[in-house]
Design a protein around this motif. Structure first.
Motif, mmCIF file in Angstrom:
data_model
loop_
_atom_site.group_PDB
_atom_site.id
_atom_site.type_symbol
_atom_site.label_atom_id
_atom_site.label_comp_id
_atom_site.label_asym_id
_atom_site.label_seq_id
_atom_site.Cartn_x
_atom_site.Cartn_y
_atom_site.Cartn_z
ATOM 1 N N LYS A 1 0.785 -1.324 0.034
ATOM 2 C CA LYS A 1 -0.117 -0.050 0.182
ATOM 3 C C LYS A 1 0.908 1.181 0.065
ATOM 4 O O LYS A 1 1.843 1.225 0.720
ATOM 5 C CB LYS A 1 -0.899 0.063 1.300
ATOM 6 N N SER B 1 2.011 4.729 1.127
ATOM 7 C CA SER B 1 1.494 5.842 2.074
ATOM 8 C C SER B 1 1.555 7.075 1.544
ATOM 9 O O SER B 1 1.996 7.312 0.352
ATOM 10 C CB SER B 1 2.920 5.536 3.144
ATOM 11 N N ASP B 2 0.966 7.887 2.322
ATOM 12 C CA ASP B 2 0.892 9.328 1.827
ATOM 13 C C ASP B 2 2.310 10.102 1.434
ATOM 14 O O ASP B 2 2.240 10.981 0.555
ATOM 15 C CB ASP B 2 0.113 10.321 2.863
ATOM 16 N N ASN B 3 3.129 9.576 1.989
ATOM 17 C CA ASN B 3 4.593 10.080 1.817
ATOM 18 C C ASN B 3 5.280 9.627 0.635
ATOM 19 O O ASN B 3 6.355 9.776 0.195
ATOM 20 C CB ASN B 3 5.269 10.128 3.092
ATOM 21 N N LYS C 1 5.970 6.216 -0.018
ATOM 22 C CA LYS C 1 6.678 5.159 0.243
ATOM 23 C C LYS C 1 5.771 3.845 0.060
ATOM 24 O O LYS C 1 4.643 3.811 0.843
ATOM 25 C CB LYS C 1 7.382 5.039 1.382
ATOM 26 N N GLU C 2 6.051 2.855 -0.435
ATOM 27 C CA GLU C 2 5.390 1.683 -0.451
ATOM 28 C C GLU C 2 5.519 0.580 0.848
ATOM 29 O O GLU C 2 6.818 0.615 1.348
ATOM 30 C CB GLU C 2 5.611 0.845 -1.602
ATOM 31 N N GLN C 3 4.529 0.196 1.496
ATOM 32 C CA GLN C 3 4.514 -0.520 2.604
ATOM 33 C C GLN C 3 3.970 -1.968 2.365
ATOM 34 O O GLN C 3 2.927 -2.092 1.810
ATOM 35 C CB GLN C 3 3.725 -0.028 3.631
ATOM 36 N N VAL D 1 -0.138 0.748 7.929
ATOM 37 C CA VAL D 1 0.736 1.610 6.960
ATOM 38 C C VAL D 1 0.859 2.759 7.805
ATOM 39 O O VAL D 1 2.131 3.470 7.614
ATOM 40 C CB VAL D 1 0.028 1.680 5.408
ATOM 41 N N ASN D 2 -0.052 3.557 8.369
ATOM 42 C CA ASN D 2 0.222 4.834 9.039
ATOM 43 C C ASN D 2 1.211 4.674 10.412
ATOM 44 O O ASN D 2 2.338 5.316 10.223
ATOM 45 C CB ASN D 2 -0.910 5.386 9.830
ATOM 46 N N ALA E 1 3.607 2.441 10.178
ATOM 47 C CA ALA E 1 4.987 2.084 9.735
ATOM 48 C C ALA E 1 5.585 3.426 8.942
ATOM 49 O O ALA E 1 6.651 3.546 9.114
ATOM 50 C CB ALA E 1 4.968 1.059 8.687
ATOM 51 N N GLN E 2 4.821 4.107 8.465
ATOM 52 C CA GLN E 2 5.241 5.129 7.351
ATOM 53 C C GLN E 2 5.201 6.626 7.940
ATOM 54 O O GLN E 2 5.730 7.579 7.464
ATOM 55 C CB GLN E 2 4.651 5.156 6.149
ATOM 56 N N LYS E 3 4.197 6.913 9.004
ATOM 57 C CA LYS E 3 4.106 8.306 9.253
ATOM 58 C C LYS E 3 4.636 8.462 10.536
ATOM 59 O O LYS E 3 4.932 7.773 11.394
ATOM 60 C CB LYS E 3 2.486 8.672 9.365
ATOM 61 N N GLN F 1 2.341 13.322 12.764
ATOM 62 C CA GLN F 1 1.168 12.977 11.716
ATOM 63 C C GLN F 1 0.093 12.076 12.445
ATOM 64 O O GLN F 1 -1.102 12.629 12.294
ATOM 65 C CB GLN F 1 1.885 12.490 10.770
#
Lengths: 225, 225
Positions: free
Chosen positions: A63, A65-67, A69-71, B143-144, B146-148, B152
């Motif tokens: 998926k 991410s908003d930034n 990057k793929e997770q 995902v949030n 892991a990536q944010k 945020q």
DNA sequence: TATATTTTATGATATTTGTCATGTTACATA
DNA sequence: TATGTAACATGACAAATATCATAAAATATA
């Protein structure tokens, strides 16, 4: 094209609960395809119009991410199915599926399988149970992401790969993931993943040959802090 | 004890798909209870033997991480159900349920509701759809996590609370969570959560009165980097 | 109301993780 | 085999986050 009735793989998923007749019908309308490593099977945001059954190979479900990057949310392996969530909810796909190695997959159109979902209680119950299992796995991962360090998550992932995909004759992990894949599984920068693998190597927890990884001390690896 | 047939809350969950007869039967065997803020409804590892329906109040569903910290996996609100996953899988509970404020809940024994799951397709399909929705939500949170950044995630949580629970007459978030709760929702140390809230305050994104929080600039809060 | 306890707040500092730069190695392909 | 490209590796530094200490404020309780 081979028939579902003779396909061993269905024993690993919900299709095993279908009756002979249902299976024949499903088999008649399914399409098989060969997917090359790196190929995208479907994308986040697409409507799937059916479900996929993995006959061979491994696939990452990611998926964005908003930034940007793929997770990696999970891996689909032999016998696994993809797209059940969309099948059930009728929504577009939440995930992107990318082949990690060469694959064989079958596609069953939505209208064919939805019928069985309504009619065959064994089938819908099995789907429901697997969804419940997926939910538990996802919640567990969520807690790990929130509470464990990158080092712990990476160690855990290595152990997961060994447990799930076994090792080859030389003791190396049978599934070869790139450092980049490891990074998107544990949710970190590629450099961080590489750095931690190097550290594990120095500490004798793993050894490497090229991109291949061998777990040398599973006990200590599982206890990393 | 009030009857399910007259309970508005069931309109918000899968129980609305039950027939009149099924509902009467369920109503006859359910037990209602009043739960005080802070009380534990069930614990991770316990077998549930039924499902809970939230009539009033809010409850956090948490999981203990290996490092001993609790992580909030989700909030159950009015109309929500708890324990469906265990009902379906037959497994022990994966989560602990703790009341965030005073609650009223009903408990429906497993054997009663499992029957409907088998017999009533509408019911099982609705459960399935909600499980699919839960899975999507969980994957998104994963995902949030892991990536944010923590900042945020905290901003997002504040917005979630306002959107879900609305504001009181003075504009403060209608649901009062402790700083500690916020920390276990976003997966950080309590001090970090407090520090970031202070920073949001300095930047004019929120204001506070005691432990109460008011969102002053939702636009900018949603764009925090 | 007085006192104890919990919650909130903040400073100082250590640790973890990310980012950018640069080099090396492995591998594909012409 | 030569060469280009992608993957792997590591240093230097910055940013994010955790931890420990301490204090103020809020809240519960005697």
């Amino acid at each position: 094209m081979s028939k579902c009735e003779q396909c061993i793989v269905r024993q690993f998923n919900s299709l095993k609960t279908l009756t002979k007749e249902e299976l024949v019908r499903v088999s008649a309308c399914k399409t098989s395809s060969v997917i090359k490593k790196g190929d995208i099977i479907f994308r986040e945001g697409e409507s799937l119009n059916g479900i996929y059954c993995v006959r061979e190979g491994v696939c990452k479900l990611t998926k964005l991410s908003d930034n940007g990057k793929e997770q990696v949310v999970k891996l689909a392996i032999k016998g696994g199915m993809m797209g059940q969530r969309s099948l059930v909810s009728g929504e577009i796909s939440n995930l992107t599926a990318v082949a990690i190695n060469d694959m064989q997959i079958c596609f069953i159109p939505r209208q064919e399988i939805v019928r069985d979902l309504q009619k065959n209680v064994n089938f819908s119950m099995d789907i429901l149970k697997r969804m419940a299992q997926d939910l538990k796995t996802s919640e567990d991962s969520l807690v790990n992401m929130a509470q464990k360090t990158v080092k712990q998550r990476l160690a855990q992932t290595l152990i997961y790969v060994q447990t799930t995909f076994d090792i080859d004759q030389d003791g190396y992990l049978a599934l070869n993931l790139s450092r980049d894949d490891y990074a998107s599984i544990v949710g970190t920068a590629t450099e961080s993943a590489i750095r931690i693998l190097s550290q594990f190597k120095k500490e004798g927890l793993i050894s490497t040959k090229g991109k291949q990884i061998k777990i040398e001390n599973l006990q200590d690896l599982s206890r990393v802090e």
